[in-house]
Structures are given as structure tokens and as C-alpha cells.
Write a protein that holds these residues in place. Structure first.
Motif, PDB file in Angstrom:
ATOM      1  N   UNK A 183     -22.748  42.207  82.569  1.00  0.00           N
ATOM      2  CA  UNK A 183     -21.906  42.879  81.576  1.00  0.00           C
ATOM      3  C   UNK A 183     -21.832  44.373  81.842  1.00  0.00           C
ATOM      4  N   UNK A 184     -22.893  44.931  82.394  1.00  0.00           N
ATOM      5  CA  UNK A 184     -22.941  46.375  82.654  1.00  0.00           C
ATOM      6  C   UNK A 184     -22.105  46.776  83.867  1.00  0.00           C
ATOM      7  N   UNK A 185     -22.270  46.057  84.968  1.00  0.00           N
ATOM      8  CA  UNK A 185     -21.626  46.500  86.213  1.00  0.00           C
ATOM      9  C   UNK A 185     -20.214  45.953  86.388  1.00  0.00           C
ATOM     10  N   UNK A 186     -19.873  44.862  85.675  1.00  0.00           N
ATOM     11  CA  UNK A 186     -18.540  44.293  85.825  1.00  0.00           C
ATOM     12  C   UNK A 186     -18.302  43.846  87.254  1.00  0.00           C
ATOM     13  N   UNK A 187     -17.246  44.349  87.880  1.00  0.00           N
ATOM     14  CA  UNK A 187     -16.915  43.969  89.255  1.00  0.00           C
ATOM     15  C   UNK A 187     -17.673  44.787  90.297  1.00  0.00           C
ATOM     16  N   UNK A 188     -18.429  45.803  89.847  1.00  0.00           N
ATOM     17  CA  UNK A 188     -19.199  46.621  90.782  1.00  0.00           C
ATOM     18  C   UNK A 188     -20.451  45.880  91.239  1.00  0.00           C
ATOM     19  N   UNK A 196     -35.114  51.987  80.839  1.00  0.00           N
ATOM     20  CA  UNK A 196     -34.170  51.419  79.873  1.00  0.00           C
ATOM     21  C   UNK A 196     -34.184  49.909  79.965  1.00  0.00           C
ATOM     22  N   UNK A 197     -34.218  49.256  78.805  1.00  0.00           N
ATOM     23  CA  UNK A 197     -33.941  47.823  78.739  1.00  0.00           C
ATOM     24  C   UNK A 197     -32.602  47.669  78.030  1.00  0.00           C
ATOM     25  N   UNK A 198     -31.850  46.631  78.394  1.00  0.00           N
ATOM     26  CA  UNK A 198     -30.488  46.497  77.862  1.00  0.00           C
ATOM     27  C   UNK A 198     -30.393  45.595  76.631  1.00  0.00           C
ATOM     28  N   UNK A 199     -31.488  44.961  76.247  1.00  0.00           N
ATOM     29  CA  UNK A 199     -31.605  44.196  74.990  1.00  0.00           C
ATOM     30  C   UNK A 199     -30.843  42.874  74.986  1.00  0.00           C
ATOM     31  N   UNK A 247     -35.291  51.255  74.279  1.00  0.00           N
ATOM     32  CA  UNK A 247     -34.707  49.952  73.939  1.00  0.00           C
ATOM     33  C   UNK A 247     -33.194  50.082  73.792  1.00  0.00           C
ATOM     34  N   UNK A 248     -32.450  49.207  74.450  1.00  0.00           N
ATOM     35  CA  UNK A 248     -31.000  49.280  74.428  1.00  0.00           C
ATOM     36  C   UNK A 248     -30.391  49.194  73.046  1.00  0.00           C
ATOM     37  N   UNK A 249     -31.017  48.445  72.148  1.00  0.00           N
ATOM     38  CA  UNK A 249     -30.482  48.307  70.791  1.00  0.00           C
ATOM     39  C   UNK A 249     -30.348  49.649  70.073  1.00  0.00           C
ATOM     40  N   UNK A 250     -31.078  50.677  70.525  1.00  0.00           N
ATOM     41  CA  UNK A 250     -30.997  51.982  69.874  1.00  0.00           C
ATOM     42  C   UNK A 250     -29.605  52.599  70.021  1.00  0.00           C
ATOM     43  N   UNK A 251     -28.811  52.083  70.937  1.00  0.00           N
ATOM     44  CA  UNK A 251     -27.453  52.618  71.111  1.00  0.00           C
ATOM     45  C   UNK A 251     -26.542  52.275  69.941  1.00  0.00           C
ATOM     46  N   UNK A 252     -26.992  51.405  69.046  1.00  0.00           N
ATOM     47  CA  UNK A 252     -26.129  50.920  67.970  1.00  0.00           C
ATOM     48  C   UNK A 252     -25.862  51.946  66.879  1.00  0.00           C
ATOM     49  N   UNK A 253     -26.688  53.000  66.765  1.00  0.00           N
ATOM     50  CA  UNK A 253     -26.456  54.009  65.722  1.00  0.00           C
ATOM     51  C   UNK A 253     -26.456  55.403  66.336  1.00  0.00           C
ATOM     52  N   UNK A 254     -25.708  56.309  65.726  1.00  0.00           N
ATOM     53  CA  UNK A 254     -25.624  57.672  66.224  1.00  0.00           C
ATOM     54  C   UNK A 254     -26.972  58.381  66.111  1.00  0.00           C
ATOM     55  N   UNK A 255     -27.708  58.114  65.025  1.00  0.00           N
ATOM     56  CA  UNK A 255     -29.015  58.753  64.863  1.00  0.00           C
ATOM     57  C   UNK A 255     -29.963  58.330  65.974  1.00  0.00           C
ATOM     58  N   UNK A 302     -26.670  40.945  76.200  1.00  0.00           N
ATOM     59  CA  UNK A 302     -25.350  41.164  76.793  1.00  0.00           C
ATOM     60  C   UNK A 302     -24.353  41.685  75.768  1.00  0.00           C
ATOM     61  N   UNK A 303     -24.477  41.225  74.519  1.00  0.00           N
ATOM     62  CA  UNK A 303     -23.582  41.714  73.469  1.00  0.00           C
ATOM     63  C   UNK A 303     -23.755  43.193  73.236  1.00  0.00           C
ATOM     64  N   UNK A 304     -24.994  43.667  73.281  1.00  0.00           N
ATOM     65  CA  UNK A 304     -25.270  45.093  73.125  1.00  0.00           C
ATOM     66  C   UNK A 304     -24.620  45.874  74.262  1.00  0.00           C
ATOM     67  N   UNK A 305     -24.706  45.334  75.469  1.00  0.00           N
ATOM     68  CA  UNK A 305     -24.097  46.000  76.625  1.00  0.00           C
ATOM     69  C   UNK A 305     -22.581  46.069  76.463  1.00  0.00           C
ATOM     70  N   UNK A 306     -21.997  44.977  76.019  1.00  0.00           N
ATOM     71  CA  UNK A 306     -20.541  44.963  75.842  1.00  0.00           C
ATOM     72  C   UNK A 306     -20.090  45.986  74.804  1.00  0.00           C
ATOM     73  N   UNK A 307     -20.905  46.190  73.763  1.00  0.00           N
ATOM     74  CA  UNK A 307     -20.565  47.177  72.734  1.00  0.00           C
ATOM     75  C   UNK A 307     -20.644  48.607  73.258  1.00  0.00           C
ATOM     76  N   UNK A 308     -21.567  48.843  74.193  1.00  0.00           N
ATOM     77  CA  UNK A 308     -21.872  50.225  74.579  1.00  0.00           C
ATOM     78  C   UNK A 308     -21.873  50.420  76.094  1.00  0.00           C
ATOM     79  N   UNK A 309     -21.018  49.690  76.780  1.00  0.00           N
ATOM     80  CA  UNK A 309     -21.057  49.691  78.243  1.00  0.00           C
ATOM     81  C   UNK A 309     -20.934  51.094  78.826  1.00  0.00           C
ATOM     82  N   UNK A 310     -19.953  51.862  78.382  1.00  0.00           N
ATOM     83  CA  UNK A 310     -19.739  53.182  78.965  1.00  0.00           C
ATOM     84  C   UNK A 310     -20.898  54.125  78.672  1.00  0.00           C
TER      85      UNK A 310
END
Length: 328
Positions: free
Chosen positions: A217-222, A182-185, A153-161, A187-195
Motif C-alpha cells: 500500500x505504501x510503495x504502490x507500483x514502486x 516506524x511501523x505502519x500498523x 506507531x503508524x496509527x499516530x498519523x490519524x490525528x494532528x496532535x 494497510x488501511x492506515x497506510x492508505x489513509x496517510x500514504x503521502x
């Protein structure tokens, strides 16, 4: 097993309301707002009649896959309280293997207060609570290695643990034939952790399922194909949902499949439509079905989920989908 899901274990508390109540709480209609435990208790007290179900994006997806006949498991953290027991009983009732040890004491089990208005829109207020305690020790390497796909789940990217937890899943999958999904949860989550997500897609993720806003939000101009193996990414399959316009499935071999929607008999609650589609698609994928059929299973499953209150699998979901999809 066929599919193992790893995500935020949340109890969905659903109740009907109106636009005036949403405005009174200063909540963005149709959005998701993080709240603290005191706010969660206040909303819960004011809600009146509620329906409680196991929730969280990937938990919903796994429940759908299991209801369709997949051998499915889930890893997520609840507390040893009433809502934790409710989550456990609910997800197991759909045939999902769920054995993650409960957290003893505070914080309380996560809950999402889902306010459903007459137009079927849902406004969510989420207290994360115990689900943030999920850590690498909760991941069993044999479970990951023994799955056809482990869905993160993409939301798991929100914490280091939780990122460390993702790392353990990726490592276990790399030592086996298991795929990483992977699910991206949102667009806000993607913007926070795009890289971070782009790195996962370049190196580790074989299956991506997301809606068009999240992918944009993930690919931008790509181009979307930049996520695919042989085009700069590692993905074998990228599935992009377009709401009422259906979905598109991109394969690393260059094929692109357009999948239409199945109109709902009645629109009651859009909660979990995308999660249900993902569950249906992954069920088909783990059965070796082609992308068009897998997407059709997802679309039909989603149409039945939005015709009820909540994101849980409807009764006799497998039979309902089988009546419309050959090869289930």
C-alpha cells in the motif's frame, strides 16, 4: 536506552468466542473496528471471563524487546482509571520504563476487545479513549536523543496532535545519533496517510518494519528499494514480514536477507505476532547483530507469542530464544 516506543497505549481485553457472536455484532472477522465507549462497555459486559494486558502495537513490541534484555521505554497516554493502572502495572512488569503522566478524568483509558476464535484468529474492536490525548509535551527530548532507536506507531498519523508528537520525536532524533523507526500498523492506515508516510520515509525514518500488505500500500507500483537511502528514500533498513512465509530484510548497502519462520509449537492466538517479531528484530539490531540473526530472534519470539493467549512476552522468553539463536 536501546529502544523507545511511542504509540497508542491500549489495554487488550482478550476473551474466547465463536463466529456466531462475531456475526451477531456485525464485526469483520480478523479485522479491527473502531467503536465508541458505550459499545466498548457493552462488549466488555457480554465477554464473561477476560484476560487484560497492556497493549497497542508498539507497546507490545517494546515489551518483547525488554523481555529479551533491551533497555526499553515507552511513551503513551492512559487515564487515571482502573484500566490505566492495569496498563501501567502490566508494561512495567516486563521491565519497560513508563512514566507518561496519566490523563485526569475523561476520556477513559483506551481498550481493545480482542475476540479470539478456535482457529486462533482475532477480531478486534477498539475504543481509543485517552490515548488520543498524547501530545508533544509528553515527549522528553533527552529520552529520544539517548535512545538507539525511537519507534513510532503508524496509527499516530490519524490525528494532528499525534502528528505533532511525531514531529517532536523526529526533531529530537535529528539532533542526536538516535535513529527513527516506524511501523505502519495496518494497510488501511497506510492508505489513509500514504503521502505522509512517504514523506517520513524520504526525510526522517531510518528503520521501517511492516508486513507485505502495508508495504504494498505504501510503495504502490514502486519497488521496495525506493524506500532505501541512495534509492530515493532515507531508510537504512526495511523489514517486510510475510506471515507464514517468513520475512525479508533490505539494507541500503544493497544486501537482501531472507529469514524463515519458526513454527509455533501450538497456535493459540495470532495477536501480536508481528509486534513480537519487531521487538525481537530491534533487540538484535540494537545489539549490533546481523540482519539474519536479528530476524531469527524476531521469528522465534513470535512463535512463542502465538502459542499463548495475548501478545505479552511469555515467561522466560529470553531463555527460550537463546536456546535457538546463537549470540543472544
Amino acid at each position: 536506552m536501546d529502544v523507545l516506543g511511542i504509540g497508542n497505549a491500549i489495554v487488550d481485553v482478550l476473551f474466547r468466542t465463536d463466529d456466531d457472536t462475531i456475526r451477531a455484532h456485525e464485526l469483520p472477522k480478523g479485522g479491527m473496528t473502531l467503536i465508541d465507549e458505550a459499545q466498548a462497555e457493552k462488549l466488555y459486559t457480554e465477554a464473561g471471563d477476560t484476560t487484560e494486558r497492556s497493549g497497542g502495537s508498539v507497546a507490545n513490541t517494546i515489551a518483547i524487546a525488554a523481555a529479551l534484555g533491551a533497555d526499553a521505554g515507552y511513551v503513551g497516554k492512559v487515564s487515571d482509571d482502573r484500566l490505566g493502572s492495569s496498563f501501567t502495572e502490566s508494561i512495567r512488569s516486563h521491565g519497560v520504563h513508563f512514566t507518561t503522566p496519566a490523563l485526569s478524568g475523561s476520556p477513559a483509558t483506551a481498550r481493545c476487545l480482542v475476540m479470539v476464535t478456535a482457529d486462533g484468529e482475532r477480531t478486534m474492536s477498539t475504543f481509543l479513549g485517552a490515548c488520543t490525548a498524547l501530545g508533544p509535551d509528553d515527549i522528553q527530548q533527552d529520552d529520544v536523543a539517548g535512545s538507539k532507536v525511537s519507534l513510532i506507531e503508524g496509527y499516530l498519523a490519524d490525528t494532528e496532535q499525534a502528528r505533532a508528537t511525531i514531529g517532536k520525536v523526529v526533531d529530537a532524533a535529528s539532533k542526536s545519533e538516535a535513529r527513527v523507526g516506524l511501523t505502519l500498523s495496518d494497510a488501511g492506515c497506510v492508505e489513509r496517510h500514504r503521502e505522509y508516510f512517504r514523506e517520513l520515509l524520504r526525510e526522517n525514518v531510518e528503520i521501517l518494519i511492516a508486513d507485505e500488505d502495508e508495504v504494498a500500500a505504501l510503495v504502490g507500483s514502486d519497488d521496495i528499494t525506493s524506500l532505501l537511502r541512495g534509492h530515493g528514500g532515507n531508510a537504512e533498513v526495511v523489514v517486510v514480514t510475510h506471515g507464514p512465509e517468513g520475512s525479508t530484510v533490505y539494507d541500503a548497502d544493497g544486501t537482501v536477507e531472507q529469514v524463515g519462520v519458526r513454527e509455533a509449537d501450538e497456535l493459540v492466538d495470532t495477536t501480536g505476532a508481528g509486534d513480537a517479531y519487531a521487538g525481537g528484530f530491534l533487540y538484535g539490531w540494537t545489539r549490533g547483530l546481523d540482519h539474519a540473526t536479528s530476524g531469527r530472534i524476531g521469528a522465534v519470539a513470535a512463535s512463542h507469542v502465538v502459542a499463548q493467549l495475548g501478545a505479552q512476552p511469555p515467561q522466560d522468553l529470553r531463555a527460550k530464544v537463546a536456546a535457538e539463536v546463537d549470540g543472544l
